[in-house]
Design an enzyme around this catalytic site. Structure first.
Site, mmCIF file in Angstrom:
data_model
loop_
_atom_site.group_PDB
_atom_site.id
_atom_site.type_symbol
_atom_site.label_atom_id
_atom_site.label_comp_id
_atom_site.label_asym_id
_atom_site.label_seq_id
_atom_site.Cartn_x
_atom_site.Cartn_y
_atom_site.Cartn_z
ATOM 1 N N TYR A 79 0.845 -1.193 0.000
ATOM 2 C CA TYR A 79 0.000 0.000 0.000
ATOM 3 C C TYR A 79 0.878 1.238 0.000
ATOM 4 C CZ TYR A 79 -3.632 3.317 1.551
ATOM 5 O OH TYR A 79 -4.505 4.371 1.659
ATOM 6 N N ASP B 65 9.214 2.650 0.382
ATOM 7 C CA ASP B 65 8.134 3.326 1.099
ATOM 8 C C ASP B 65 8.258 2.916 2.562
ATOM 9 O OD1 ASP B 65 5.862 4.236 2.286
ATOM 10 O OD2 ASP B 65 4.462 3.375 0.819
ATOM 11 N N LYS C 85 3.774 8.602 9.358
ATOM 12 C CA LYS C 85 3.476 7.960 10.640
ATOM 13 C C LYS C 85 4.405 8.410 11.786
ATOM 14 C CE LYS C 85 0.589 4.518 8.583
ATOM 15 N NZ LYS C 85 0.703 3.808 7.309
HETATM 16 C C1 LIG Z 1 0.069 4.285 5.985
HETATM 17 C C2 LIG Z 1 0.871 4.079 4.765
HETATM 18 C C3 LIG Z 1 0.790 4.961 3.673
HETATM 19 C C4 LIG Z 1 -0.208 6.076 3.600
HETATM 20 O O1 LIG Z 1 -0.015 7.026 4.598
HETATM 21 P P1 LIG Z 1 -1.246 7.992 4.997
HETATM 22 O O2 LIG Z 1 -0.626 8.919 5.991
HETATM 23 O O3 LIG Z 1 -2.304 7.095 5.559
HETATM 24 O O4 LIG Z 1 -1.682 8.679 3.770
HETATM 25 C C5 LIG Z 1 1.648 4.768 2.602
HETATM 26 N N1 LIG Z 1 2.528 3.769 2.613
HETATM 27 C C6 LIG Z 1 2.631 2.888 3.630
HETATM 28 C C7 LIG Z 1 3.646 1.802 3.575
HETATM 29 C C8 LIG Z 1 1.785 3.011 4.731
HETATM 30 O O5 LIG Z 1 1.853 2.118 5.709
#
Ligand SMILES: *Cc1c(COP(=O)(O)O)cnc(C)c1O
Length: 448
Positions: free
Chosen positions: A165, A260, A288
Site C-alpha cells: 500500500y 516506502d 506515521k
Molecule cells: C500508511 C501508509 C501509507 C499512507 O499514509 P497515509 O498517511 O495514511 O496517507 C503509505 N505507505 C505505507 C507503507 C503506509 O503504511
C-alpha cells in the site's frame, strides 16, 4: 541503563474487562449517527470493522499503551494510531512540547526553524536521505515521489508489488493492500485506466517477475517502489536477497529504487528498513512515526534527485500546511525519545515476547498460525504459512481471525480489525501488558 526506564508509567490502575462481554451502547449510538454524516461512518475505511464484523469502538482518549472508549472500557492498544504512537500515546514530553509550540501559533505558511531540526534528524537517521521535503501524509509523500521518479528518469512506468500500500493516489490503486485488501476491492471505481496504465504489479518477493517486467518494457520503467517490510497485507518480511536483488536490477536498468518507509521508518530500526537490511534505495518516503501523532509525511533521497523538486528544480509539489510547526514539534520530540539508548532493544524484546506468547497460546489450543516480528512491528496469520506474498496471506482463515479479533476486544485487547494489517507495539507496552494480552489470547483461542 535500565530498560525499565524506557517504559512509561501508566498512572491509571488497570481495570480491563475480564468477562467476555462488552457494553458498547454509546459507541453504537455514536457510530449509528456517524453513518448518516460520513460515508460508512468513518474518516478512513478500515476503522469501520467491516472485515471483522461487529460495530467499531469509538475512542474517547488514549494514553501510553492504553485506549478508553466512550463507554469507559479500557483496552491495551496494539494499533497505536496505525504506527505513530511508538513512544506510547500522548507521551508527556510530546504534549509539553506541543503546548509550548501552540503558544507561537498553529501554522505559519512561511519557513520555520523547526523544519531544519526535523530535516536534519531525518537526514542523519535515514541512510538514503540527503535532502527531504515535508508533506502532510504518507499518501502525499508517495504521490510526490512517483512524480519525482518520473521527472528524474523521464520514464513513465513504475513497478509496485501486490499487497503493498502506498496511499490512495490513483496510480497506486493496483493490487494495493490495507483497506483495499480488507474490503476486497480489486481496484477502485473512479480510477481511470489512464492513471494506472503505467503501473506494473509483481508478486512480493519475486525477483524473476521484476526481471520479466524490465525485459518486457526496456528503457520505460522509472523505478520500483515497495514496502521493504510489508505491513499492509499483514506482516510480510523480505526473503533473503530480495531487497539486494531489487537494488541490483534497478541499478542495471537505470531505474530508481524507492523504499516506502511510511510504516517501517523509525519503527523497525531508527534508520528504517534500509538501515536494518543495509540496502540503500535512491528515494524514501516517510510518515506515521515522524509526525509523532500529527499529520506529517516526507520524501527524500539523493541530493541530485531531490534538487529537481520546486523551487530548486522544475518538479512542482507544494502544501499549505506542510512543515507545520505543531507537526514538526511532535515529530522532533518523538525522534528525540527514540534516540535514547536501549530503545530498539526494548521494542524488539517486548514485541518478541508478545508474538512468541500469542503463537504459543494459539498452537497450544490447536490453531494453525504463522507470524513474527521485526522490532515494534508484528503480525500473525491464521494459517500454517509460510507467507511470502499477498497471495500467500490471502490463504488465511479470515473468519477465524474475525472471531479472534472480537474475542480479544471483549477481553480488553484492541488489535487491528483486519488480518491484512500489521500490529504495533510501543515503548509504553510493559511486560505486564504483554502478559495480560497473552492470557486474554489463551481464553480467546479456547472459544473461537
Ligand atoms: C500508511 C501508509 C501509507 C499512507 O499514509 P497515509 O498517511 O495514511 O496517507 C503509505 N505507505 C505505507 C507503507 C503506509 O503504511
Amino acid at each position: 541503563m535500565s530498560l525499565g526506564r524506557l517504559c512509561i508509567d501508566t498512572e491509571e490502575e488497570s481495570d480491563l474487562v475480564s468477562t467476555a462481554s462488552l457494553n458498547t451502547q454509546k459507541s453504537d449510538e455514536i457510530f449509528a449517527a456517524a453513518q448518516h454524516l460520513m460515508p460508512g461512518g468513518v474518516s478512513s475505511p478500515v476503522r469501520a470493522f467491516k472485515s471483522v464484523g461487529g460495530q467499531p469502538i469509538v475512542f474517547d482518549r488514549v494514553k501510553g499503551a492504553r485506549a478508553w472508549d466512550v463507554d469507559g472500557n479500557e483496552y491495551i492498544d496494539y494499533v497505536g494510531t496505525w504506527g505513530p504512537a511508538i513512544c506510547g500515546h500522548a507521551h508527556p514530553d510530546v504534549l509539553q512540547a506541543l503546548a509550548a509550540a501552540l503558544e507561537k501559533g498553529t501554522s505559519f505558511g512561511a519557513p520555520c526553524a523547526l523544519e531544519n531540526v526535523l530535516a536534519e534528524m531525518v537526514i542523519q537517521a535515514v541512510p538514503s536521505v540527503e535532502m527531504v521535503r515535508f508533506v502532510n501524509s504518507g499518501t502525499e509523500a508517495c504521490m510526490a515521489v512517483l512524480r519525482l521518479m518520473r521527472a528524474y528518469t523521464q520514464r513513465e512506468k513504475v513497478i509496485k508489488f501486490a499487497g503493498c500500500y502506498h496511499g490512495h493516489a490513483d496510480m497506486f490503486l493496483v493490487q494495493a493492500g490495507s483497506g483495499v485488501a480488507t474490503l476486497g476491492l480489486p481496484d477502485s471505481p473512479g480510477v481511470p485506466k489512464s492513471a494506472t496504465q503505467n503501473t506494473l504489479a509483481a508478486p512480493y518477493n519475486d525477483l524473476e517477475a521484476v526481471k520479466a517486467l524490465f525485459a518486457e518494457h526496456p528503457g520505460e520503467i522509472a523505478g520500483v517502489i515497495l514496502e521493504p517490510v510489508v505491513g499492509n497485507s499483514g506482516f510480510v518480511t523480505p526473503d533473503a536477497g530480495f531487497l539486494e536483488g531489487l537494488r541490483e536490477i534497478t541499478q542495471e536498468q537505470g531505474a530508481l529504487l524507492v523504499f516506502d518507509e511510511v510504516m517501517t521508518g523509525f519503527r523497525i530500526a531508527y534508520g528504517g528498513a534500509q538501515a536494518k537490511f543495509n540496502v540503500i534505495p535512491d528515494l524514501t518516503t516517510l510518515g506515521k512515526v515522524i509526525g509523532g501523532g500529527l499529520p506529517v509525511g516526507a520524501y527524500g533521497g539523493r541530493r541530485e534527485i531531490m534538487e529537481m523538486v520546486a523551487p530548486a528544480g522544475p518538479m512542482y509539489q507544494a502544501g499549505t500546511l506542510s512543515g507545520n510547526p505543531l507537526a514538526m514539534t511532535a515529530g522532533i520530540k518523538t525522534l528525540e525519545l527514540l534516540q535514547k539508548p536501549g530503545t530498539y532493544e526494548q521494542l524488539e524484546r517486548i514485541t518478541r515476547k508478545l508474538i512468541d506468547g500469542l503463537l504459543q497460546a494459539g498452537r497450544d489450543a490447536g490453531h494453525e498460525l504463522y507470524g513474527g516480528n521485526i522490532s515494534a512491528m508484528f503480525g500473525m496469520f491464521f494459517q500454517a504459512g509460510p507467507v511470502h506474498s499477498y497471495d500467500d496471506a490471502k490463504k488465511s482463515d479470515l473468519e477465524k481471525f474475525s472471531r479472534f479479533h472480537r474475542a480479544m476486544l471483549e477481553r480488553g485487547i484492541y488489535l487491528a480489525p483486519s488480518q491484512f494489517e500489521a500490529g504495533f507495539t510501543s515503548l509504553a507496552h510493559s511486560d505486564e501488558d504483554v502478559e495480560q494480552t497473552i492470557s486474554a489470547a489463551r481464553e480467546a483461542f479456547a472459544v473461537i
